[in-house]
Design a protein around this motif. Structure first.
Motif, short mmCIF file in Angstrom:
data_model
loop_
_atom_site.label_atom_id
_atom_site.label_comp_id
_atom_site.label_asym_id
_atom_site.label_seq_id
_atom_site.Cartn_x
_atom_site.Cartn_y
_atom_site.Cartn_z
N GLY A 1 0.91 -1.30 0.00
CA GLY A 1 -0.07 -0.09 0.07
C GLY A 1 0.81 1.28 -0.04
N MET A 2 2.04 1.15 -0.61
CA MET A 2 2.88 2.41 -0.60
C MET A 2 3.50 2.37 -1.91
SD MET A 2 4.82 3.04 3.12
CE MET A 2 4.80 1.35 3.84
N TYR A 3 4.17 3.81 -2.20
CA TYR A 3 4.70 4.07 -3.34
C TYR A 3 6.23 3.83 -2.95
CZ TYR A 3 0.70 6.10 -5.73
OH TYR A 3 -0.59 6.40 -6.26
N LYS A 4 6.87 3.11 -3.84
CA LYS A 4 8.28 2.76 -3.17
C LYS A 4 9.32 3.42 -4.24
CE LYS A 4 7.16 -1.52 -0.78
NZ LYS A 4 8.03 -3.02 -0.36
N PHE A 5 10.44 3.98 -3.32
CA PHE A 5 11.53 4.55 -4.01
C PHE A 5 12.89 3.84 -3.40
CE2 PHE A 5 8.08 7.25 -4.09
CZ PHE A 5 8.26 8.28 -5.36
N ASP A 6 13.84 4.17 -3.96
CA ASP A 6 15.29 4.00 -3.33
C ASP A 6 16.24 4.90 -3.60
OD1 ASP A 6 16.53 3.28 -5.75
OD2 ASP A 6 16.73 1.11 -5.49
N MET A 7 17.34 4.84 -2.91
CA MET A 7 18.47 5.85 -3.08
C MET A 7 19.61 5.27 -2.39
SD MET A 7 18.06 8.94 -0.36
CE MET A 7 16.41 9.60 -0.43
N ASP A 8 20.76 6.01 -2.67
CA ASP A 8 22.16 5.23 -1.95
C ASP A 8 22.06 5.68 -0.55
OD1 ASP A 8 22.95 4.57 -4.63
OD2 ASP A 8 24.19 6.48 -5.11
N GLY A 9 22.97 5.02 0.16
CA GLY A 9 23.27 5.45 1.54
C GLY A 9 24.69 5.56 1.93
N SER A 10 25.12 5.19 3.30
CA SER A 10 26.18 5.05 3.68
C SER A 10 26.32 4.21 4.89
CB SER A 10 26.76 6.70 4.44
OG SER A 10 28.00 6.70 4.83
N ASP A 11 27.72 4.08 5.30
CA ASP A 11 27.66 3.21 6.70
C ASP A 11 28.20 3.86 7.79
OD1 ASP A 11 30.70 3.33 6.63
OD2 ASP A 11 30.54 2.14 4.61
N PHE A 12 28.29 3.09 8.85
CA PHE A 12 28.76 3.94 10.31
C PHE A 12 30.22 4.34 9.98
CE2 PHE A 12 25.72 0.03 11.95
CZ PHE A 12 25.05 1.14 12.54
N ASN A 13 31.03 3.80 9.85
CA ASN A 13 32.26 4.38 9.80
C ASN A 13 32.81 5.55 8.78
OD1 ASN A 13 33.46 2.47 11.90
ND2 ASN A 13 33.76 0.93 10.65
#
Length: 974
Positions: free
Chosen positions: A466-478
């Motif tokens: 029931g949602m419009y789905k997108f994605d994008m880049d991300g990062s990590d902890f360090n």
């Protein structure tokens, strides 16, 4: 039991509706439509925030309730033959459906198996939760048939005469008496007994029969087993079942074949039962048996995608082993004819009312007008997951059946089939609402583009979720902590609406596991106060090895939008990791785990986790992964060790039984990015009292001061024989470690140190002083594990026996032979608490230091800056808003001037009442002149904008105090 359940539900209603009292008319909110192009979405989002909740509605956790602005859905988890939706009600408490919404499979011989008759109990895991959306999974259900008989010779698996069972550390003792096995529980963490060296042939036996009695509070148990082709006990070879803890013998029949993993001889068996220390389980017999029930190696997962204002249901069939007899998989809903006024459906031929003419292969929705309630309907997604639907009738019911698209009779192990629908309800008696909802649901927007440096993409509308789905880049902890703390990942979305007014939900995903928070900007790059629901999953923890064997990492950002017909809207989503302006961000999100989990951090450094339903069953452990900022940082990532276990309200009744509490709801005021402020609430199992915990954190870096307020109210009279010994307002224990020293502020307000005797069990009670007393544990046995801990009572008030309480508090210091236990209670003996009595506490919980710190100096340090010389605000222009922890002031004509004194390190101030949404201008008085403060790194960050019910805005920002004797004067204008 029925009377108790009714009373418990009534008290739940009291909790949920608390504060509603006599309605006072408020002036209409100011018109915000000209403030930002996202004004409609802003108003809509804030109006529905915190409107979805989910909780166990019985003390024994045998039933689970999900609510939003539209419905109340109740699902039974344990009752034999009734593990389905026992009630679906309107927001006014009137019933649309009861005892239905069952899932079935049919084999190729025509045998039908129902999930409601599953031999295993249902288990809830709400993996995503927050402002607008709960993803609640009902797991562990198999499929069963009624009237199963045992025949043939039984194979004894008990061996009670041989003493062949082994216990773990959470079992105090196992002994054998009169042909039975008696298990005494030492701890509710994970008690079990096990036996190996058996041999059960799957060609001869297909079930296990256990006869036992449980004396205590245990509601469920697990039977683990392993076979010749597996190396040992594991999560895949397990059967959950509910138990009756009435102290009488009951027989439980557990289907091994239905588990799908009983293909070679069973050689090991393990019984996990017990929920608390002091319980006793007596097993009279344990046998392998043959039943006349046919089985299918299939498991079910029900998922309720519940939003503040809508509900989607998803059903997932998973093959526990190869299956070549699958004929059908579907949903069956029975609706009493006497409750139905009208029926309407839509198929390829248009709308209709004659169910005999329904074209089940092209159905779009089916709806029933329920007398004196309203319309309930089911919108079928156009994604091909549904094969066809039927509406039939028997003497008493209309029966709506939705069939999944089963293309083959064969499912290989771990293959799955998924189908579902949107559940629509309203309280009208018109079908116009579902007609509109169906049109919108089956015709999602497609004119959507994504730009930005984070490589965002639009994937389409997920009909099942029931949602419009997108994605994008991300990062990590360090990377976020050390190399790019100011980097924000952005995606700019342009959405063009069609000729329909729409309310919709956005889901941004990243395949990185350390997403902490998010923000949204309008087309002018101005922050908009649409609260964002954020969460994540750490990779490879395998909390759900059967239902989520890949356990992929992710970060999610979820929020609602409102669009008028033909409207075009542009906005930017920012995914955040470490800094927000000049300071680390502070956030509240969720983490996917084996239980529901809120997660808090300062930047990417975890500060706290809240398990509102507790950690391991009903163990009372509320704050797992509670980390300080003054310890030794890990070598692998910017995190610290955690402290032991933390518990809130419980008491021992006159029968020596511990009475616990059950979670009811949460209310999030601020999830970041400058501070976190939320409530979560409980009611006692006996119905005698309720309480609310307020949890607030700032992005502090020297210590993790977790500020709490506890507001307890007695709902009826309650007598406790010895309050000092038997009432716990707060308890800490050292879990798997030992402390050699403790400290406290004595009744003369003098600090005292204690050398703890860890050679034998012992306990002492110490009276505490009245000047912000504390107690602390330090000097760890296991050097590289855990942190020290301090509890500081900032202030308190109480009315007991309808009189103001002027007595003090006590610190009970216990070593039980394995761990340290520290408890806060009132300095009272036998007391009768009266209806309307209350206890209010404001306190600080403090994990601190490491094994190298062998004093309570850090606790005294925080006591000074948070209790003796706490933050306080004085108005120069504006009006101070009273708050226990958060300095707050209401502006005058979009301007405020104020002085803050006290406190230490990073703190937050909130200024209310602005009519301009644009970035505020912040100045500090330096040498008699106001000079601008540069609090941003990017043009949009460094502050948080909040939306108020009256249509005004608040701005909060972080500032640093060098010492509790210093002061700073600010001016904020807009």
């Amino acid at each position: 039991m029925r009377k108790l359940s009714r009373a418990f539900m009534l008290l739940l209603c009291i909790v949920i509706l608390a504060g509603c009292g006599t309605e006072v008319k408020e002036p209409p909110p100011r018109d915000t439509s000209g403030d930002t192009k996202l004004s409609a979405s802003m108003v809509y989002a804030n109006s529905i925030a915190n409107k979805v909740q989910a909780y166990y509605d019985r003390p024994d956790r045998s039933s689970y309730t999900i609510t939003n602005t539209q419905i109340e859905l109740v699902h039974d988890l344990m009752k034999p033959g009734s593990k389905y939706v026992t009630a679906l009600k309107s927001n006014k408490g009137k019933t649309y459906l009861k005892n239905t919404m069952d899932i079935f499979v049919k084999d190729t011989d025509g045998n039908v198996y129902y999930a409601s008759k599953s031999p295993s109990a249902g288990r809830i895991n709400t993996t995503r939760l927050g402002y607008y959306y709960y993803e609640s999974h009902v797991r562990d259900l198999g499929f069963g048939q009624s009237d199963v008989s045992v025949y043939g010779k039984k194979l004894d698996l008990g061996g009670f005469n041989h003493g062949s069972w082994h216990k773990n550390k959470d079992v105090k003792d196992v002994y054998y008496k009169d042909g039975t096995m008696v298990i005494e529980i030492a701890s509710g963490a994970d008690p079990y007994v096990s036996r190996t060296g058996i041999h059960v042939d799957p060609a001869t036996y297909n079930a296990v029969e256990i006869t036992m009695k449980v004396e205590g509070d245990a509601q469920s148990a697990q039977l683990y087993f392993y076979t010749l082709d597996t190396s040992g006990f594991n999560e895949n070879q397990k059967i959950n079942f509910s138990v009756n803890a009435d102290g009488k013998y009951h027989t439980y029949l557990l289907d091994l074949m239905g588990s799908g993993v009983f293909n070679s001889p069973m050689v090991g068996i393990r019984l996990d039962v017990g929920s608390a220390a002091g319980e006793k389980v007596t097993v009279k017999s344990l046998n392998a048996v043959q039943t006349d029930a046919s089985s299918v190696p299939l498991k079910l997962e029900k998922t309720f995608h519940t939003y503040s204002d809508k509900l989607h249901q998803e059903y997932r069939l998973i093959a526990a082993n190869d299956c070549d007899v699958l004929g059908a998989f579907g949903l069956e809903i029975k609706i009493s004819k006497k409750t139905v006024s009208k029926i309407q459906y839509k198929d390829k031929n248009g709308t209709g009312t004659n169910i005999k003419k329904l074209d089940g292969g092209s159905i779009e929705y089916i709806a029933f007008d329920i007398k004196k309630v309203g319309v309930i309907g089911f919108i079928i997604p156009p994604d091909g997951s549904t094969s066809y639907c039927t509406v039939t009738e028997d003497k008493n019911n209309y029966i709506f059946t939705q069939y999944a698209n089963v293309t083959d009779n064969t499912l290989k192990k771990m293959e799955e089939i998924i189908f579902g629908s949107r559940v629509y309800t309203d309280t009208t008696h018109s079908f116009k609402g579902i007609e509109k909802a169906c049109d919108i649901e089956r015709n999602p927007l497609v004119d959507i583009t994504v730009t930005g440096e984070a490589n965002g993409q639009f994937y389409g509308y997920d009909h099942m979720v029931g949602m419009y789905k997108f994605d994008m880049d991300g990062s990590d902890f360090n990377k976020a902590f050390y190399r790019e703390p100011d980097k924000h990942f952005d995606a700019t979305i342009l959405m063009k609406n069609d000729n329909r007014n729409r309310d919709l939900y956005i889901w941004f995903n990243t395949d990185n596991e350390c997403l902490e928070s998010a923000a949204i900007l309008d087309d002018t790059n101005t922050q908009v106060p649409i609260p964002l629901q954020v969460g994540k999953n750490f990779v490879y923890e395998k909390e759900e090895p059967f239902y989520d064997p890949e356990d992929v990492m992710y970060g999610d950002t979820i929020f609602p939008l409102r669009f008028k017909e033909n409207e075009e809207s542009q906005f930017t989503v920012l995914n955040l990791y470490q800094n927000w302006g000049k300071y680390p961000l502070k956030q509240l999100s969720w983490i996917q785990f084996h239980v529901s989990y809120y997660h808090l951090s300062t930047g990417v450094t975890e500060s706290n986790c809240i398990a509102p339903y507790y950690v391991y069953g009903k163990d009372g452990w509320t704050l797992p992964d509670f980390r300080g900022a003054s310890g030794i940082m890990w070598s692998g990532q910017p995190q610290f060790n955690s402290v032991g276990r933390l518990y809130f309200l419980s008491y021992i009744n006159s029968k020596g039984k511990k009475v616990m509490t059950e979670y009811t709801d949460s209310y999030i005021r601020s999830s970041g990015n400058t501070y976190v402020d939320m409530d979560y609430s409980y009611i006692s199992d006996c119905g005698s009292f309720k309480y609310v915990l307020r949890h607030i954190e700032f992005p502090q870096k020297d210590e993790n001061r977790t500020y709490y307020s506890l507001r307890l109210e007695f709902l009826k009279d309650l007598t406790i024989d010895n309050v000092r010994e038997n009432l716990s307002l707060f308890t800490f224990d050292s879990r798997n470690n030992k402390f050699y020293q403790a400290a406290y502020l004595d009744e003369n307000n003098q600090p005292q140190n204690i050398s703890i005797d860890v050679s034998q069990p012992n306990s002492q009670i110490y009276k505490l002083g009245d000047q912000s007393p504390y107690f602390a544990f330090f000097d760890l046995e296991k050097k590289e594990q855990d942190m020290n801990f301090g509890f500081i009572l900032k202030s308190s008030s109480a009315r007991i026996g309808k009189k103001k309480y002027n007595g003090g508090f006590v610190f009970k210091n216990t070593f039980d032979g394995q761990i340290n236990i520290g408890t806060l209670s009132l300095d009272l003996g036998k007391v009768k608490f009266r209806k309307g009595d209350y206890i209010n506490l404001d306190f600080i919980l403090l994990p601190y230091g490491s094994f190298k710190v062998k004093s309570d100096d850090n606790v005294r340090y925080v006591r000074e800056d948070s209790c003796l010389k706490p933050l306080s605000i004085e108005a120069i222009k504006g009006e101070v808003v009273k708050d226990t922890y958060l300095p707050r002031i209401k502006c005058e004509n979009n301007q405020a001037e104020f002085t803050i004194i006290g406190g230490r390190n990073n703190n937050v101030v909130r200024v209310d009442g602005f009519t301009n949404i644009k970035k505020p201008r912040i100045y500090e008085l330096v040498d008699g002149e106001y000079v601008p403060i540069e609090f941003s790194v990017h043009e949009y960050d460094g502050y948080t904008v909040h939306f108020n019910r009256d249509g005004t805005y608040s701005f909060s920002f972080v500032f640093e105090m060098e010492s509790p004797d210093s002061g700073r004067t600010f001016k904020v204008e807009n």
